[in-house]
Design a protein around this motif. Structure first.
Motif, PDB file in Angstrom:
ATOM      1  N   ASP A 176     -10.156   3.145   1.697  1.00  0.00           N
ATOM      2  CA  ASP A 176      -9.970   4.105   1.565  1.00  0.00           C
ATOM      3  C   ASP A 176     -11.710   4.599   2.446  1.00  0.00           C
ATOM      4  O   ASP A 176     -12.234   5.226   3.860  1.00  0.00           O
ATOM      5  N   ARG A 177     -12.255   3.016   2.751  1.00  0.00           N
ATOM      6  CA  ARG A 177     -13.913   2.667   4.233  1.00  0.00           C
ATOM      7  C   ARG A 177     -12.986   3.399   4.962  1.00  0.00           C
ATOM      8  O   ARG A 177     -13.490   3.060   6.309  1.00  0.00           O
ATOM      9  N   HIS A 178     -11.625   2.755   5.752  1.00  0.00           N
ATOM     10  CA  HIS A 178     -11.635   2.078   6.528  1.00  0.00           C
ATOM     11  C   HIS A 178     -10.009   2.692   7.261  1.00  0.00           C
ATOM     12  O   HIS A 178      -9.976   2.776   8.328  1.00  0.00           O
ATOM     13  N   ALA A 179      -9.323   3.853   6.402  1.00  0.00           N
ATOM     14  CA  ALA A 179      -8.508   4.634   6.573  1.00  0.00           C
ATOM     15  C   ALA A 179      -9.108   5.699   8.124  1.00  0.00           C
ATOM     16  O   ALA A 179      -9.852   6.501   7.003  1.00  0.00           O
ATOM     17  N   PRO A 180      -8.697   5.638   8.947  1.00  0.00           N
ATOM     18  CA  PRO A 180      -8.439   6.859   9.618  1.00  0.00           C
ATOM     19  C   PRO A 180      -8.600   8.068   8.995  1.00  0.00           C
ATOM     20  O   PRO A 180      -7.985   8.289   8.311  1.00  0.00           O
ATOM     21  N   ARG A 181      -9.434   9.011   9.658  1.00  0.00           N
ATOM     22  CA  ARG A 181      -9.584  10.676   9.325  1.00  0.00           C
ATOM     23  C   ARG A 181      -7.556  11.373   9.064  1.00  0.00           C
ATOM     24  O   ARG A 181      -7.340  11.195  10.083  1.00  0.00           O
ATOM     25  N   GLY A 182      -7.876  11.430   7.592  1.00  0.00           N
ATOM     26  CA  GLY A 182      -6.445  12.277   7.530  1.00  0.00           C
ATOM     27  C   GLY A 182      -5.312  11.175   7.271  1.00  0.00           C
ATOM     28  O   GLY A 182      -4.232  11.602   7.221  1.00  0.00           O
ATOM     29  N   THR A 183      -5.712  10.236   6.750  1.00  0.00           N
ATOM     30  CA  THR A 183      -4.842   8.896   6.594  1.00  0.00           C
ATOM     31  C   THR A 183      -4.343   8.401   5.081  1.00  0.00           C
ATOM     32  O   THR A 183      -3.586   7.276   5.285  1.00  0.00           O
ATOM     33  N   VAL A 184      -5.327   8.748   4.402  1.00  0.00           N
ATOM     34  CA  VAL A 184      -5.983   8.211   3.214  1.00  0.00           C
ATOM     35  C   VAL A 184      -4.586   8.389   2.640  1.00  0.00           C
ATOM     36  O   VAL A 184      -4.029   6.511   2.187  1.00  0.00           O
ATOM     37  N   THR A 185      -3.961   8.541   2.501  1.00  0.00           N
ATOM     38  CA  THR A 185      -2.395   8.435   1.088  1.00  0.00           C
ATOM     39  C   THR A 185      -1.511   7.355   2.286  1.00  0.00           C
ATOM     40  O   THR A 185      -0.968   6.497   1.620  1.00  0.00           O
ATOM     41  N   GLU A 186      -1.332   7.540   3.439  1.00  0.00           N
ATOM     42  CA  GLU A 186      -0.211   6.825   4.037  1.00  0.00           C
ATOM     43  C   GLU A 186      -0.918   5.400   3.564  1.00  0.00           C
ATOM     44  O   GLU A 186      -0.340   3.593   4.082  1.00  0.00           O
ATOM     45  N   ALA A 187      -2.588   5.568   3.767  1.00  0.00           N
ATOM     46  CA  ALA A 187      -3.376   4.129   4.121  1.00  0.00           C
ATOM     47  C   ALA A 187      -3.154   3.276   2.693  1.00  0.00           C
ATOM     48  O   ALA A 187      -2.747   2.244   2.777  1.00  0.00           O
ATOM     49  N   PHE A 188      -3.308   4.644   1.423  1.00  0.00           N
ATOM     50  CA  PHE A 188      -2.819   3.027   0.143  1.00  0.00           C
ATOM     51  C   PHE A 188      -1.407   3.370   0.316  1.00  0.00           C
ATOM     52  O   PHE A 188      -1.287   1.879  -0.303  1.00  0.00           O
ATOM     53  N   SER A 189      -0.546   3.721   0.306  1.00  0.00           N
ATOM     54  CA  SER A 189       0.712   3.118   0.542  1.00  0.00           C
ATOM     55  C   SER A 189       0.952   1.949   1.024  1.00  0.00           C
ATOM     56  O   SER A 189       1.476   1.363   0.581  1.00  0.00           O
ATOM     57  N   TRP A 190       0.360   1.844   2.481  1.00  0.00           N
ATOM     58  CA  TRP A 190       0.687   0.807   3.209  1.00  0.00           C
ATOM     59  C   TRP A 190       0.271  -0.811   2.505  1.00  0.00           C
ATOM     60  O   TRP A 190       0.476  -1.357   2.606  1.00  0.00           O
ATOM     61  N   LEU A 191      -0.973  -0.228   1.285  1.00  0.00           N
ATOM     62  CA  LEU A 191      -1.499  -1.357   1.070  1.00  0.00           C
ATOM     63  C   LEU A 191      -0.356  -2.069  -0.852  1.00  0.00           C
ATOM     64  O   LEU A 191      -0.226  -3.452  -1.088  1.00  0.00           O
ATOM     65  N   VAL A 192       0.252  -0.508  -0.924  1.00  0.00           N
ATOM     66  CA  VAL A 192       1.334  -0.829  -2.216  1.00  0.00           C
ATOM     67  C   VAL A 192       2.058  -1.608  -1.447  1.00  0.00           C
ATOM     68  O   VAL A 192       2.426  -2.674  -1.647  1.00  0.00           O
ATOM     69  N   THR A 193       3.258  -1.101   0.202  1.00  0.00           N
ATOM     70  CA  THR A 193       3.612  -2.006   0.572  1.00  0.00           C
ATOM     71  C   THR A 193       3.820  -3.076   0.900  1.00  0.00           C
ATOM     72  O   THR A 193       4.508  -4.221   0.197  1.00  0.00           O
ATOM     73  N   THR A 194       2.790  -3.312   1.236  1.00  0.00           N
ATOM     74  CA  THR A 194       2.491  -4.519   2.415  1.00  0.00           C
ATOM     75  C   THR A 194       1.713  -6.519   0.269  1.00  0.00           C
ATOM     76  O   THR A 194       2.550  -6.413   0.030  1.00  0.00           O
ATOM     77  N   PHE A 195       1.748  -5.530  -0.391  1.00  0.00           N
ATOM     78  CA  PHE A 195       1.269  -6.113  -1.655  1.00  0.00           C
ATOM     79  C   PHE A 195       2.966  -6.120  -2.201  1.00  0.00           C
ATOM     80  O   PHE A 195       2.798  -7.252  -2.810  1.00  0.00           O
ATOM     81  N   THR A 196       3.770  -5.147  -2.113  1.00  0.00           N
ATOM     82  CA  THR A 196       5.170  -5.687  -2.932  1.00  0.00           C
ATOM     83  C   THR A 196       5.555  -6.439  -1.769  1.00  0.00           C
ATOM     84  O   THR A 196       6.630  -7.502  -2.697  1.00  0.00           O
ATOM     85  N   VAL A 197       5.705  -6.434  -0.680  1.00  0.00           N
ATOM     86  CA  VAL A 197       6.386  -7.666   0.629  1.00  0.00           C
ATOM     87  C   VAL A 197       6.160  -8.602  -0.176  1.00  0.00           C
ATOM     88  O   VAL A 197       6.952  -9.768   0.072  1.00  0.00           O
ATOM     89  N   GLY A 198       4.622  -8.807  -0.035  1.00  0.00           N
ATOM     90  CA  GLY A 198       3.979 -10.006  -0.528  1.00  0.00           C
ATOM     91  C   GLY A 198       4.372 -10.544  -2.020  1.00  0.00           C
ATOM     92  O   GLY A 198       5.201 -11.998  -1.079  1.00  0.00           O
ATOM     93  N   ALA A 199       5.297  -9.990  -2.669  1.00  0.00           N
ATOM     94  CA  ALA A 199       5.571 -10.845  -3.916  1.00  0.00           C
ATOM     95  C   ALA A 199       6.559 -10.894  -3.339  1.00  0.00           C
ATOM     96  O   ALA A 199       7.643 -12.039  -4.503  1.00  0.00           O
ATOM     97  N   SER A 200       7.735 -10.395  -3.194  1.00  0.00           N
ATOM     98  CA  SER A 200       9.120 -10.489  -2.554  1.00  0.00           C
ATOM     99  C   SER A 200       8.998 -12.079  -1.879  1.00  0.00           C
ATOM    100  O   SER A 200       9.731 -12.508  -2.070  1.00  0.00           O
TER     101      SER A 200
END
Length: 419
Positions: free
Chosen positions: A324-348
């Motif tokens: 939330d602190r580092h996401a550029p303005r107007g990209t918060v949903t995308e930023a959170f989605s990238w965290l979900v994706t990265t965590f999922t890829v890491g688990a795989s």
């Protein structure tokens, strides 16, 4: 401890948004086990089942940030609900056509994963507009992490229940129908309909142009690797100590630890920058994985699995604040989605790495891998401390509206989005 969580759930729309998001994410949370059971019931091999589950996971990892960006651009209802319907239709096609013809099966499963709506990121974007105080939003992030553990524990049980009552095809259909209903509940809520992303700078990288976010994603790739590898090592341990029942207890212990840790973490206020706090939490996460290498008897091992999970949910909750602190303005949903994706890829990746490690070095090295991955995550955070120390929009200032006729500017917590 319960007071803070009850205060959040009593906030207008909070319970509806949380419940709707969890129900809406059921198809995603149960996809792997539901696909495996269905393919086996159709006479397919475990290899085919695993391949289809992998295709779903890869497509989902691609679709989350893409759809997250579309949500930031066009709002939640115009993206979330159509995506949920398309994902459900694709899985319905797979449920009725089965694995023959095979190209159609792969295409349907890939479409289901690709169009899975980013409800998880969407909920986190909504919390600041539903909960007006910063500490409440932080507690909501912790509660969100706890709810995920509940969902990933209850989801497989729900699949089993559907299979017992009906059959494997019905499980796919019921879960995806519930997913659409959950998404519908969220997008019809006033906060979701009113939410609009803050004005954003046009940039093809979107949220990924934030150096701090890139650092966080790199660190959480290794946290995902740790979690993915521990599931494979647990299977190897269970094979030598009682089979599937022991494996179930180990995974339940991991979830219970995460629930307990997340509950305590979210129940109190934490001083200091969350970036520094995350380094401590990741260090503790890595340390708590180490005792698993002792591989004692079943009961002590289950207790150690509880300990190993204690700092997982706090790490995730703290990461939400940093996103939330580092996401550029107007990209918060995308930023959170990238965290979900990265965590999922890491688990795989962790699952893929742990197989050869266990095969070559035995179960001991399989349980050592999570600590190593956690240590690498910590090194990433330590080496890039200066980058994380500079939030993209630290100290957000928002202009008040009806409550201030003079339209004075006053500081308040914000994700950079407005309702």
């Amino acid at each position: 401890m319960a007071t803070g969580y009850l205060e959040i759930l009593k906030a207008r729309h909070a319970l509806r948004l949380l419940t709707g998001t969890l129900v809406g994410r059921l198809p995603n949370a149960t996809a792997a086990i539901a696909l495996v059971l269905f393919v086996r019931a159709e006479g397919g091999t475990y290899s085919l089942a695993g391949a289809l589950a992998a295709v779903y996971g890869v497509a989902n990892a691609i679709g989350q940030p893409v759809l997250g960006r579309l949500v930031d651009l066009y709002g939640q209802p115009r993206v979330q609900l159509p995506a949920a319907v398309l994902a459900a239709l694709a899985m319905t096609l797979f449920a009725f056509r089965g694995t023959d013809p095979l190209p159609l099966a792969y295409a349907a499963v890939a479409a289901a994963g690709l169009f899975t709506p980013p409800l998880e990121g969407g909920l986190r974007a909504l919390w600041p507009s539903v909960l007006r105080r910063e500490e409440q939003v932080h507690t909501a992030y912790a509660m969100d992490a706890i709810a995920q553990e509940v969902m990933f524990t209850a989801g497989p049980l729900l699949v089993t229940l559907c299979v017992t009552l009906w059959d494997e095809r019905a499980a796919l259909l019921v879960l995806n129908a519930l997913g659409v209903l959950g998404a519908l509940s969220v997008v019809l809520s006033p906060p979701s309909r009113a939410w609009r992303s803050a004005p954003r700078e046009a940039h093809w990288l979107g949220a990924l142009r934030s150096p701090g976010l890139l650092v966080l994603l790199a660190a959480f790739l290794f946290v995902g690797i740790a979690l993915g590898s521990i599931t494979v090592a647990a299977v190897s341990y269970a094979d030598a100590h009682g089979g599937d029942a022991v494996y179930g207890w180990l995974m339940a212990g991991l979830g219970l630890g995460a629930l307990a840790g997340g509950s305590v973490y979210g129940a109190r206020r934490w001083a200091g920058a969350p970036e520094r706090r995350l380094r401590v939490l990741v260090a503790l996460l890595a340390v708590c994985y180490l005792p698993l290498t002792l591989m004692p008897g079943t009961v002590p091992m289950v207790l150690l699995s509880v300990v190993s999970g204690v700092f997982l949910a706090p790490c995730i909750a703290c990461a939400f604040i940093i996103v939330d602190r580092h996401a550029p303005r107007g990209t918060v949903t995308e930023a959170f989605s990238w965290l979900v994706t990265t965590f999922t890829v890491g688990a795989s990746v962790g699952t893929g790495l742990a197989g050869p490690v266990v095969q070559t070095g035995g179960t001991l090295w399989g349980f050592a891998l999570p600590s190593v991955a956690g240590a690498v995550s910590l090194l990433v955070l330590l080496a890039t401390g200066g980058v994380l120390a500079a939030p993209a929009h630290g100290g957000v200032v928002a202009a008040s509206s009806e409550n201030d006729p003079n339209r004075a500017v006053e500081p308040r917590f914000s994700s950079g989005d407005r309702a």
